[in-house]
Design an enzyme around this catalytic site. Structure first.
Site, short mmCIF file in Angstrom:
data_model
loop_
_atom_site.label_atom_id
_atom_site.label_comp_id
_atom_site.label_asym_id
_atom_site.label_seq_id
_atom_site.Cartn_x
_atom_site.Cartn_y
_atom_site.Cartn_z
CG ASP A 26 2.46 7.20 2.83
OD1 ASP A 26 2.40 5.97 2.58
OD2 ASP A 26 3.51 7.86 2.74
N GLY A 27 1.15 5.26 5.04
CA GLY A 27 1.70 4.73 6.29
C GLY A 27 1.06 3.45 6.81
CG ASN A 28 -2.57 1.94 5.19
OD1 ASN A 28 -2.88 2.78 6.01
ND2 ASN A 28 -3.23 1.76 4.06
N GLY A 29 1.54 0.36 5.83
CA GLY A 29 2.55 -0.69 5.95
C GLY A 29 3.46 -0.48 7.14
NE ARG A 39 3.72 -3.37 2.59
CZ ARG A 39 3.99 -2.06 2.68
NH1 ARG A 39 4.87 -1.64 3.58
NH2 ARG A 39 3.41 -1.19 1.89
CG ASN A 74 0.32 2.06 -5.08
OD1 ASN A 74 -0.67 2.68 -4.72
ND2 ASN A 74 1.53 2.31 -4.58
NE ARG A 194 3.03 11.26 1.51
CZ ARG A 194 3.45 10.78 0.36
NH1 ARG A 194 3.47 11.53 -0.71
NH2 ARG A 194 3.90 9.54 0.26
CB SER A 202 3.18 10.57 -4.11
OG SER A 202 4.18 10.50 -3.13
C1 FPP Z 1 -0.31 3.70 1.74
O1 FPP Z 1 0.26 2.90 2.70
C2 FPP Z 1 -1.58 3.21 1.33
C3 FPP Z 1 -1.87 2.61 0.13
C4 FPP Z 1 -0.91 2.29 -0.95
C5 FPP Z 1 -3.18 2.19 -0.16
C6 FPP Z 1 -4.25 2.96 0.53
C7 FPP Z 1 -5.29 2.01 0.82
C8 FPP Z 1 -6.13 2.04 1.87
C9 FPP Z 1 -6.20 3.09 2.92
C10 FPP Z 1 -7.08 0.97 2.06
C11 FPP Z 1 -7.75 0.54 0.84
C12 FPP Z 1 -8.54 1.59 0.21
C13 FPP Z 1 -9.73 1.36 -0.28
C14 FPP Z 1 -10.50 2.44 -0.97
C15 FPP Z 1 -10.36 0.04 -0.09
P1 FPP Z 1 1.64 2.23 2.34
O2 FPP Z 1 1.40 0.81 2.04
O3 FPP Z 1 2.31 3.01 1.27
O4 FPP Z 1 2.36 2.39 3.69
P2 FPP Z 1 3.94 2.52 3.89
O5 FPP Z 1 4.34 3.79 3.20
O6 FPP Z 1 4.04 2.61 5.36
O7 FPP Z 1 4.55 1.29 3.31
#
Ligand code: FPP
Length: 248
Positions: A26-29, A39, A74, A194, A202
């Site tokens: 979690d937390g990419n965005g 994002r 998602n 997590r 989740s």
């Molecule tokens: C959560 O971050 C991450 C995801 C919904 C997707 C996870 C995907 C990856 C790590 C990359 C792609 C994976 C593969 C296997 C190619 P978020 O978008 O929920 O972050 P946020 O909570 O900060 O918005």
């Protein structure tokens, strides 16, 4: 072959290793937004982290690693983000599948697959097929996955067997149920990690994590390192797991 950082791995007591580790990446965005990036840049950075963590799992000879790549919920994200995640997923598999294979990884996909584009479904099938006889890390990628959905699909399969008369309702056991889950034949989750600060499950591996130890960190997924992964494993080694019983 992926080289190993012996010093780092030496921190883990092999006798206290989890067999199955699951990760909510979690937390990419939020990581991207915090840097003034879009994002998708966070998701791209997240793929790099995933590669590093898989390498570490291979070098540790972990039995199973399951990551949450895309949940059944998602799909509710904006089209552009969903499309980008699909694109990233295809690109990742295309680029990494041979290297994973050379490292004896056995990939498997958990979840539904039918709503993905046909080309992506084919890539998922081909990658699974390529690695199906490998004996190294069982690398499960949960994609269009929801724990409740998985349990319902398993219940439906059992119900069909009851309907044909092959199975009696009273013979449905934990073992029979597990054999219908996407993770059939794999050990239960020992450790669930997590990233990025939220303290919730989740809809991830609801059945398999029944007795999992949880490990939460504020670190956003793009900044999660093999060092911190090892921290989690070392911490796991110190936990007292009683599975509902008392300590001897
Ligand atoms: C959560 O971050 C991450 C995801 C919904 C997707 C996870 C995907 C990856 C790590 C990359 C792609 C994976 C593969 C296997 C190619 P978020 O978008 O929920 O972050 P946020 O909570 O900060 O918005």
């Amino acid at each position: 072959m992926w080289e190993s950082d012996g010093g780092l791995l030496a921190r883990v007591d092999k006798d206290k290793m989890p067999r199955h580790v699951a990760i909510i990446m979690d937390g990419n965005g939020r990581w991207a937004n915090g840097r003034g990036l879009i994002r998708s840049a966070g998701h791209r950075a997240g793929v790099k982290t995933l590669k590093n963590i898989l390498k570490t799992a291979v070098n540790l000879k972990l039995e199973a690693l399951t990551v949450y790549a895309f949940s059944t919920e998602n799909w509710k994200r904006p089209h552009a983000e969903v499309n980008f995640l699909m694109h990233l997923f295809s690109e990742y598999l295309e680029r990494e599948k041979l290297e994973m294979h050379q490292n004896n990884v056995r990939i498997k996909f958990l979840g539904r697959t039918e709503d993905f584009a046909p080309a992506l479904q084919k890539l998922m099938r081909d990658s699974t097929e390529l690695m199906k006889n490998n004996s190294g890390v069982k690398f499960n990628v949960a994609a269009d996955y929801g724990g409740q959905d998985e349990i319902i699909r398993a219940a439906q399969k059992l119900a069909r067997r009851v309907k044909t008369g092959e199975l009696l309702p009273e013979n449905i056991s934990t073992q029979l149920f597990e054999a219908e889950l996407d993770t059939a034949g794999q050990p239960p989750v020992d450790l669930l990690i997590r990233t990025s600060g939220d303290l919730r499950v989740s809809n991830f591996l609801l059945w398999q994590a029944a007795y999992a130890e949880f490990w939460f960190t504020d670190t956003p997924w793009p900044e999660f390192t093999p060092e911190e992964f090892i921290d989690a494993l070392v911490d796991f080694g110190k936990r007292s797991r009683r599975f509902g019983a008392l300590n001897e």
